[in-house]
Design a protein around this motif. Sequence first.
Motif, mmCIF file in Angstrom:
data_model
loop_
_atom_site.group_PDB
_atom_site.id
_atom_site.type_symbol
_atom_site.label_atom_id
_atom_site.label_comp_id
_atom_site.label_asym_id
_atom_site.label_seq_id
_atom_site.Cartn_x
_atom_site.Cartn_y
_atom_site.Cartn_z
ATOM 1 N N MET A 1 33.463 -52.987 76.182
ATOM 2 C CA MET A 1 33.272 -54.353 76.139
ATOM 3 C C MET A 1 33.295 -55.092 77.359
ATOM 4 O O MET A 1 33.540 -54.900 78.506
ATOM 5 C CB MET A 1 34.808 -54.940 75.300
ATOM 6 N N ASN A 2 32.146 -56.200 77.299
ATOM 7 C CA ASN A 2 31.832 -57.067 78.476
ATOM 8 C C ASN A 2 33.446 -57.615 78.733
ATOM 9 O O ASN A 2 34.012 -58.415 77.955
ATOM 10 C CB ASN A 2 30.818 -58.054 78.023
ATOM 11 N N PRO A 3 33.503 -57.438 80.140
ATOM 12 C CA PRO A 3 34.914 -58.253 80.565
ATOM 13 C C PRO A 3 34.791 -59.733 80.550
ATOM 14 O O PRO A 3 35.955 -60.450 80.408
ATOM 15 C CB PRO A 3 34.930 -57.560 82.193
ATOM 16 N N LEU A 4 33.791 -60.261 80.703
ATOM 17 C CA LEU A 4 33.639 -61.808 80.764
ATOM 18 C C LEU A 4 33.714 -62.079 79.251
ATOM 19 O O LEU A 4 34.623 -63.167 78.912
ATOM 20 C CB LEU A 4 32.222 -62.223 81.425
ATOM 21 N N LYS A 5 33.176 -61.373 78.432
ATOM 22 C CA LYS A 5 33.468 -61.711 76.934
ATOM 23 C C LYS A 5 34.887 -61.695 76.510
ATOM 24 O O LYS A 5 35.479 -62.531 75.503
ATOM 25 C CB LYS A 5 32.454 -60.831 76.208
ATOM 26 N N LEU A 6 35.525 -60.807 77.125
ATOM 27 C CA LEU A 6 36.846 -60.366 76.636
ATOM 28 C C LEU A 6 37.799 -61.720 77.211
ATOM 29 O O LEU A 6 38.775 -62.234 76.648
ATOM 30 C CB LEU A 6 37.521 -59.012 77.100
ATOM 31 N N MET A 7 37.476 -61.969 78.331
ATOM 32 C CA MET A 7 38.102 -63.231 79.162
ATOM 33 C C MET A 7 37.827 -64.459 78.291
ATOM 34 O O MET A 7 38.910 -65.216 77.954
ATOM 35 C CB MET A 7 37.873 -63.374 80.378
ATOM 36 N N GLN A 8 36.788 -64.668 77.797
ATOM 37 C CA GLN A 8 36.570 -65.663 76.846
ATOM 38 C C GLN A 8 37.209 -65.805 75.486
ATOM 39 O O GLN A 8 37.728 -66.533 74.955
ATOM 40 C CB GLN A 8 34.928 -65.643 76.723
#
Length: 75
Positions: A1-8
């Motif tokens: 999973m994209n780390p940026l997407k996970l943070m969002q």
Amino acid sequence: MNPLKLMQLQNSLKQFQVRHPKLPLFFQDMFQNHMTEGTILEFKVIDPDGREHVANMKVLKEDLQMVEDLKEIRQ
């Protein structure tokens, strides 16, 4: 999973909890204290026009495992 997407997603979840504080607490209590295999969950939605939509599901052991997996991700 994209780390940026996970943070969002984590930020969105926090905002959701602020807007609807009772719902996450309800689910937390249900899954910690009352949810076992075979439990029936029923969902009822009332749209702005007053129409009701109802669905239900029987909790399977795989569902409970998914919840445990999600808990691990949050830690």
